[in-house]
Design a protein around this motif. Structure first.
Motif, short mmCIF file in Angstrom:
data_model
loop_
_atom_site.label_atom_id
_atom_site.label_comp_id
_atom_site.label_asym_id
_atom_site.label_seq_id
_atom_site.Cartn_x
_atom_site.Cartn_y
_atom_site.Cartn_z
N ASP A 36 -55.54 -16.92 21.17
CA ASP A 36 -53.77 -17.14 20.38
C ASP A 36 -53.19 -17.56 21.03
OD1 ASP A 36 -55.49 -15.85 17.87
OD2 ASP A 36 -54.30 -13.25 18.65
N LEU A 37 -52.93 -17.41 22.50
CA LEU A 37 -52.27 -18.60 23.28
C LEU A 37 -52.57 -19.83 23.00
CD1 LEU A 37 -51.95 -15.52 25.82
CD2 LEU A 37 -50.13 -15.65 23.80
N LEU A 38 -53.73 -19.92 22.98
CA LEU A 38 -54.28 -21.38 22.67
C LEU A 38 -54.35 -22.36 21.88
CD1 LEU A 38 -57.72 -21.06 25.14
CD2 LEU A 38 -55.23 -22.31 26.33
N ALA A 39 -53.49 -21.39 20.20
CA ALA A 39 -54.23 -21.78 19.83
C ALA A 39 -53.25 -23.00 19.10
CB ALA A 39 -53.37 -20.41 18.42
N SER A 40 -51.92 -22.77 19.74
CA SER A 40 -50.84 -24.45 19.53
C SER A 40 -51.67 -25.79 20.32
CB SER A 40 -49.81 -23.94 20.57
OG SER A 40 -49.98 -23.94 22.04
N VAL A 41 -52.58 -25.24 21.10
CA VAL A 41 -53.61 -26.45 20.84
C VAL A 41 -54.23 -26.96 20.17
CG1 VAL A 41 -55.02 -27.90 23.17
CG2 VAL A 41 -53.09 -26.41 23.44
N ASP A 42 -55.01 -27.55 19.05
CA ASP A 42 -55.42 -27.88 17.88
C ASP A 42 -56.92 -28.69 18.59
OD1 ASP A 42 -55.14 -30.90 17.67
OD2 ASP A 42 -53.06 -30.81 17.62
N THR A 43 -57.91 -29.04 17.66
CA THR A 43 -59.15 -29.16 17.87
C THR A 43 -59.00 -30.11 18.20
OG1 THR A 43 -59.69 -27.97 17.10
CG2 THR A 43 -61.63 -29.11 17.33
N ARG A 44 -57.95 -31.27 17.24
CA ARG A 44 -57.82 -32.65 17.53
C ARG A 44 -57.96 -33.19 18.89
NH1 ARG A 44 -58.36 -36.54 13.48
NH2 ARG A 44 -58.72 -34.64 11.95
N SER A 45 -56.86 -32.42 19.60
CA SER A 45 -55.83 -33.06 20.28
C SER A 45 -57.03 -32.83 21.86
CB SER A 45 -54.38 -31.72 20.51
OG SER A 45 -53.46 -32.07 19.68
N ILE A 46 -57.42 -31.52 21.51
CA ILE A 46 -59.20 -31.49 23.01
C ILE A 46 -60.24 -32.46 22.81
CG2 ILE A 46 -60.96 -29.91 23.51
CD1 ILE A 46 -58.59 -27.83 21.74
N THR A 47 -60.01 -32.79 21.35
CA THR A 47 -61.25 -33.66 21.41
C THR A 47 -61.03 -35.24 21.54
OG1 THR A 47 -61.11 -34.15 19.17
CG2 THR A 47 -62.43 -33.04 19.67
N GLY A 48 -59.53 -35.64 21.71
CA GLY A 48 -59.02 -36.49 21.71
C GLY A 48 -58.68 -36.86 23.67
N GLU A 49 -58.82 -35.65 24.33
CA GLU A 49 -58.29 -36.01 25.39
C GLU A 49 -59.52 -35.67 25.63
OE1 GLU A 49 -56.65 -35.14 29.17
OE2 GLU A 49 -55.63 -34.95 26.84
N ALA A 50 -60.46 -35.29 25.81
CA ALA A 50 -61.63 -35.71 25.98
C ALA A 50 -62.91 -36.52 25.61
CB ALA A 50 -62.51 -34.46 25.63
N GLY A 51 -61.98 -37.15 24.56
CA GLY A 51 -62.72 -38.45 24.73
C GLY A 51 -63.79 -38.20 23.17
N VAL A 52 -64.04 -37.06 23.10
CA VAL A 52 -65.40 -36.88 21.87
C VAL A 52 -64.67 -36.76 19.97
CG1 VAL A 52 -66.44 -36.02 23.81
CG2 VAL A 52 -65.33 -34.55 22.53
N THR A 53 -65.69 -36.44 19.81
CA THR A 53 -65.63 -36.55 18.35
C THR A 53 -65.39 -34.67 18.00
OG1 THR A 53 -67.83 -36.11 18.06
CG2 THR A 53 -66.84 -38.26 17.83
N THR A 54 -64.73 -34.39 17.02
CA THR A 54 -65.01 -32.83 16.90
C THR A 54 -66.53 -32.38 16.37
OG1 THR A 54 -62.42 -33.24 15.35
CG2 THR A 54 -63.96 -31.18 14.58
#
Length: 434
Positions: free
Chosen positions: A24-42
């Motif tokens: 829950d503490l990580l909830a503010s970091v959405d999946t789209r932001s994570i994949t964008g940072e990693a350069g991969v798709t959802t």
């Protein structure tokens, strides 16, 4: 009522925040932001992780991996060091460890997130709490770090001072690193370079003793009695130490370019906004008020004294630098310098037996600025064995003060050279030179 309600809401928010799962503490970091940072798709994200909870578990596992790597590196640094100067080696290991900590601040960020959620499960799928993840890491410190500490302490020819043991040392060092990391993140200007290494070395020496040294160990019962002793509270603000500082600071401008004899107790009282009886109670004399004006100047002199020495410099050079600034400030604040000399003469002269309300040496510890450099001379074998550092420094300061007052036209360099020439020529070991 509104104020009480606001406080209740804040308290409720805090209580709920510490009950959140790590995911829950990580909830503010959405999946789209994570994949964008990693350069991969959802789609790639969900190929590797079943859901966000699974991802939170992976982050916690990565933290454990980073922790183990950092501890292994610290232990490896300790094992690679050898030689006779083990205390120097300990400090080198601590410096390397702090370098690792500075380079991995993300590890500290994750650690604090886990600590916030310490009582909560990582996610719905995993019963292990965030606190249990941290406990795993701390156990690894005990399993891996303690043997390294044991070898290092033994190589130094020392042993733990009872009741402290190597586990206590591990806990202390871990807490120290965590605290300094947090302070540096929000206030980097106050965390000086080498602070962590200096503290580790100092604590290691303080909590150990020479191996086989005879003497009574520190008993826990004694520590408990000491801690249970009531602390003497300072007196009321009208009588406490801050009052003398307030008066001295307010009166300092009165002594700029003026001799002490031109300033009256009433002038001091008016400047500080207190009664004349308070001035007498705190100082006893106007010269004591003037002398305590050096308290405002101490930080500047301390900065000169504490500056690291370059290879080209030595303790005598630093003594000269401190004294040069002292003379410059004394000429600018002549009344403060005159008051200091008058108080020294009164303390040593016919008025020596009188009880004074203010100990000038404690209020303005100017001698302490010189003592470390004279002790360094002793450490280098340049100071004669029977010469006492504090007494030598007091003599230097008194002579420089008198010369500054009596020969205001003399260059600063001449005052310093002649004073140190007179004093040090008899104090230094023959042939060591200045």
């Amino acid at each position: 009522m509104a104020g009480d309600r606001r406080g209740q809401l804040v308290d409720a928010g805090v209580a709920l925040a510490v009950q959140q799962r790590f995911q829950d503490l990580l909830a503010s970091v959405d999946t789209r932001s994570i994949t964008g940072e990693a350069g991969v798709t959802t789609g790639s994200f969900f190929h590797h992780f079943r859901n966000r909870g699974h991802f939170a578990q992976a982050i916690a596992d990565r933290f454990v991996e980073m922790w183990r790597v950092s501890i292994d590196q610290m232990v490896g640094d300790a094992a690679a060091l050898s030689g006779a100067d083990r205390e120097g080696d300990v400090r080198s290991v601590a410096e390397a460890e702090w370098g690792n900590l500075e380079a991995t601040m993300v590890q500290a960020d994750l650690q604090h997130l886990l600590w916030v959620a310490r009582d909560q499960p990582l996610s719905q799928e995993r019963d292990e709490t965030a606190g249990e993840v941290l406990a795993r890491c701390y156990r690894y410190v005990l399993e891996t770090g303690v043997p390294a500490f044991r070898a290092g302490v033994a190589d130094m020819g020392r042993e733990m001072m009872p009741p402290f043991d190597l586990a206590d040392l591990s806990v202390t060092f871990t807490a120290l690193a965590d605290g300094i990391q947090m302070r540096q993140a929000v206030q980097p200007d106050v965390v000086r370079e080498g602070l962590f290494a200096d503290l580790v070395a100092a604590m290691l020496v303080a909590l150990t003793r020479p191996a086989g040294e005879r003497g009574d160990p520190v008993e826990l019962a004694d520590l408990e009695r000491h801690l249970a002793t009531p602390v003497r509270r300072p007196p009321a603000p009208e009588r406490e130490a801050s009052t003398w500082r307030q008066i001295a600071d307010a009166a300092a401008p009165l002594f700029v370019g003026r001799p002490v004899s031109e300033v009256k107790v009433a002038d001091v009282a008016d400047a500080a906004g207190v009664s004349t009886s308070t001035v007498y109670h705190q100082f006893g004399t106007v010269s004591a008020v003037a002398a305590c004006g050096w308290a405002r100047l101490l930080p500047e002199l301390t900065a000169v004294s504490a500056a690291p020495l370059t290879p080209e410099e030595g303790p005598i050079v630093r003594l000269e630098q401190v004294l040069a600034r002292y003379i410059e400030l004394g000429r600018e604040h002549r009344g403060a310098l005159e008051g200091l000399v008058l108080e020294i003469l009164a303390l040593r002269g016919i008025d020596a037996g009188r009880t004074r309300p203010r100990n000038i040496a404690e209020a303005v510890p100017l001698v302490d600025l010189l003592v470390p450099h004279v002790r360094e001379l002793r450490a280098r074998g340049q100071l004669r064995r029977r010469i006492e550092a504090a007494g030598l420094c007091s003599t230097i300061l008194q002579l420089v003060s008198l010369r500054t007052l009596t020969t205001p036209e003399d260059p600063v360099e001449r005052i310093i050279d002649e004073t140190l020439g007179i004093v040090l020529d008899g104090a230094l070991v023959a042939g060591s030179g200045r």
